[in-house]
Design an enzyme around this catalytic site. Structure first.
Site, short mmCIF file in Angstrom:
data_model
loop_
_atom_site.label_atom_id
_atom_site.label_comp_id
_atom_site.label_asym_id
_atom_site.label_seq_id
_atom_site.Cartn_x
_atom_site.Cartn_y
_atom_site.Cartn_z
N ILE A 44 0.94 6.92 -0.06
CA ILE A 44 0.29 5.94 0.80
C ILE A 44 -1.17 5.77 0.41
CG2 ILE A 44 -0.27 5.34 3.19
CD1 ILE A 44 1.99 7.47 3.92
N CYS A 45 -1.62 4.51 0.37
CA CYS A 45 -3.03 4.27 0.11
C CYS A 45 -3.69 3.85 1.42
CB CYS A 45 -3.18 3.17 -0.93
SG CYS A 45 -4.86 2.78 -1.33
N LEU A 46 -4.39 4.77 2.05
CA LEU A 46 -5.03 4.46 3.33
C LEU A 46 -6.33 5.26 3.42
CD1 LEU A 46 -4.73 3.04 6.09
CD2 LEU A 46 -3.57 5.07 6.93
N ASN A 72 0.80 -1.22 0.00
CA ASN A 72 0.00 0.00 0.00
C ASN A 72 0.84 1.28 0.00
OD1 ASN A 72 -1.52 -2.14 2.05
ND2 ASN A 72 -2.76 -1.34 0.37
#
Lengths: 494, 220
Positions: free
Chosen positions: B87-89, B79
């Protein structure tokens, strides 16, 4: 001469008669849409016995589908109410921050960490924040995120602020409140297949066109509509094309535009820079070297100039004098066949593009002419009305060129036969009339010849208008009667 | 003092006072709106022992719009972009709530390192590596942690050895034998590593990819 008489010159058919290429529609202002929305809200509010704020949130949650909402609500009211963000999943516990309102001195807003705030607010979940944080939050949601569901700021809390609450926090910011209402209305319009928002920038009108709301209806009608804000806000109710694509239906128009986007530039380049291998028909670009070509794909060796097999050339390098050889002729025949489909496409495409270009040019020409005519009005004894006939004519030319443009897209997909021939006859007549009028518009304007020019232009304009009506009407009738046969499969036809 | 500045200053102060979380937030220059956050890699993960730095930008609409964060330290994680650190959050996007703080967001990043979400990847190549051969992925992630996230002084003498040429292979999570094999065919080493990484020539996946396919990729 008065204005009415002037307009009569251009009148072709009597007003009020419904033409087959026109569709019934209604333009609604934002206020009118709001009324429709309000009726739905009141309806639900009456059935469920809830207040209007709640009814509105329930409807938004269900995308304004009343039937489904009623069904789901009757089934399990509590679950719908909590998923819609109206009631908390669990009732607030006693240890929550509820009593803080009474002891304001002790309250520190968990967002801005300010302990001097005296006004605090919370939804029914009792997550309390200071008023200025609520205002900043709602403004940011509405303005930056275009969001109409203003959720509670607490993490994981899914409660949605009812309109009354939003209204109260945006009391001093009417622009944001108006934007919020617009977002709700846009959601209502987007959820209703009978309604469509005017696509022109910053326009707030809505068009209602129930007869074009189903996909199947789009195979027989071209729903060109215009919103009430301005006659230039013309758009298609059935597809995202801004403007008028009559007489072709949405499916065909879409197919044609896609083809143009994919092909045009490439097709022109291919046509002028490549040939096909006479054996396997792969397209080959000659980017240098001698005329002795070897196809990369099938290894066929041929001469680039005459397209005949290289074997017949023997050792005659660089000098191809074998034009009449039988094999060369055969090879060219095969090639011309595969070129034919490309040529065919370009035939239609060039005419399509030409009409678009010409329409632009005549508008440019007009703006020059207009200046000249207005000068003449000052220097000679002509009246304002007498120098206005050009405007009507240019408008008509532009309109007809748009029709003509789309008739080429239509003709490209029409199957060969009598119907197509009739269609092309009508197209030709209109085209000829438009070209004549266009030419007239370019003739030099002198004070002396204005009366004769005016007569000629006016007559021609009426004729062009008639021809345009014929093309539009006949094509529209053809769709209604199912007369058109396509040479490929088109959306909505079997 | 405006609300945003007050809030950020308080968050920084709170974080300083909280020794137990091991999370640090420092100002870059004098502005409280561009910060540097850092936290230790979570235990029992390939990131253990590392020290991860995060670039933090506070937007003008903070805290009503989410804070912008990206890794400065290179991280091998499905991620996190291995190139840019993006960042993939969810909480950095739609799931943001104004009550979340810089500290709580950094803690979320820390727990993201514990539980990757390969189905919603930021870096597709890394995610592919993760799903096809977890063991090999862990090795690479551990290796990246050693190279990029361990304090040079703590790493001591081993650092020189780690950064020698052979490590390119380990960094890409590949087997040295595989790379040598194709290099022997006359391809440049860097190219071989790139191609094998693109094809995810790792673990059990090796059996699924023919040598011809690799040569084809190398000839592209």
């Amino acid at each position: 001469m008065d204005m009415d008489a002037f307009n009569d010159d251009f009148k072709v058919t009597s007003k009020g008669k419904h033409k087959s290429y026109e569709i019934d529609y209604e333009s609604l202002t934002q206020g009118a849409v709001e009324k429709l929305m309000q009726a739905d809200i009141e309806h639900i509010s009456g059935i469920f016995g809830v207040d209007e704020n709640t009814a509105s949130l329930l409807l938004r949650y269900m995308n304004w589908n009343k039937e489904r909402l009623i069904e789901k609500y009757m089934d399990n009211a509590a679950s719908v109410t909590s998923s819609a963000g109206i009631s908390p999943l669990e009732p607030p516990t006693s240890q929550s921050q509820a009593p803080i309102r009474s002891s304001i001195e002790a309250f520190v807003c968990p967002i801005c960490f300010d302990d001097s705030q005296t006004k605090t607010l919370c939804l029914s979940c009792d997550h309390t924040f200071c008023a200025s944080c609520w205002i900043a939050y709602a403004t940011s949601k509405i303005r930056d995120d275009q969001e109409m569901a203003i959720r509670c700021m607490a993490e994981g809390c899914s409660l949605v602020a009812p309109d009354l609450f939003v209204r109260s926090i945006l009391e001093e910011d009417t622009t944001t409140w108006d934007r919020f209402r617009e977002l709700v209305i846009r959601h209502f319009v987007a959820s209703n297949p009978n309604l469509k928002y005017c696509p022109y920038p910053s326009c707030t009108h809505t068009v209602s066109c129930p007869s074009a709301s189903s996909k199947s209806s789009l195979a027989t009608v071209v729903p060109t509509v215009a919103c009430g804000a301005s006659a230039t806000h013309k758009f298609c109710f059935g597809c995202p094309i801004d403007g008028d694509h009559r007489p072709v239906i949405c499916g065909v128009a879409k197919m044609w535009l896609k083809k143009c986007r994919d092909d045009s530039e490439t097709a022109n380049w291919i046509k002028s820079n490549t040939k096909e291998c006479s054996k396997c028909q792969s397209t080959i670009e000659k980017n240098g070297g001698c005329n002795h070509m070897t196809c990369k794909k099938c290894k066929h060796e041929f001469c680039w100039v005459c397209m005949g097999p290289w074997i017949e050339h023997g050792t005659a390098w660089y000098s191809c004098n074998r034009y009449d050889e039988k094999d060369g002729v055969d090879a060219r025949d095969a090639q011309s066949k595969s070129r034919a489909s490309l040529e065919r496409y370009l035939h239609y495409y060039n005419r399509w593009a030409n009409h678009e270009q010409s329409a632009k040019l005549s508008i440019e020409l007009y703006s020059k002419t207009e200046k000249k005519m207005e000068e003449m009005q000052i220097t000679s004894d002509l009246t304002w009305i007498e120098v206005q006939f050009m405007k009507k004519a240019v408008d008509e030319v532009e309109k007809c060129r748009m029709t003509l443009k789309w008739t080429y897209a239509m003709a490209y997909y029409l199957d060969k036969g009598n119907e197509k021939e009739l269609f092309e006859d009508n197209q030709r007549d209109l085209e000829r009339a438009v070209e004549d009028l266009s030419e007239l518009l370019e003739s030099p304007i002198e004070a002396e010849n204005i009366p004769t020019l005016r007569q000629k232009v006016t007559d021609k304009t009426v004729y062009v208008q008639k021809r345009n009506e014929i093309v539009l009407e006949d094509t529209a009738n053809g769709f209604l009667e199912g007369r058109w046969q396509w040479n490929c499969s088109v959306d909505g036809f079997d | 003092m405006d609300a945003r500045r007050r809030r950020v200053m308080k968050e920084i102060a709170d974080c300083k006072n909280d020794k137990s979380s091991n999370i640090r937030i420092d100002m870059i220059d004098d502005s409280p709106f561009h910060l540097n956050g850092s936290f230790p890699g979570p235990e029992d993960t390939p990131y253990q022992g590392g020290h991860f730095e995060v670039d933090i930008v506070i937007p003008p609409t903070y805290p009503f719009q989410p804070v912008k964060m990206k890794f400065i330290t290179k991280v091998y994680h499905p991620n996190v972009s291995s190139a840019s650190g993006a960042i993939c959050l969810d909480i950095l996007k739609d799931a943001w709530s104004p009550v979340l703080t810089l500290k709580s967001t950094l803690i979320s990043l820390q727990s993201l390192l514990c539980s990757p979400e390969p189905n919603d990847p930021q870096d597709a190549e890394v995610a592919k590596h993760f799903t096809t051969s977890k063991g090999s992925f862990d090795d690479t992630a551990r290796y990246w942690t050693q190279i990029y996230a361990v304090d040079p002084s703590a790493r001591g003498k081993s650092s020189e050895k780690l950064q020698s040429a052979g490590d390119e292979v380990a960094m890409a999570g590949l087997e040295k034998a595989h790379v040598d094999q194709f290099e022997a065919l006359g391809f440049e080493r860097g190219k071989v590593i790139d191609a094998l990484r693109r094809l995810n020539y790792r673990g059990a996946n090796v059996a699924n990819i023919t040598e011809d396919r690799i040569v084809e990729e190398l000839l592209k």
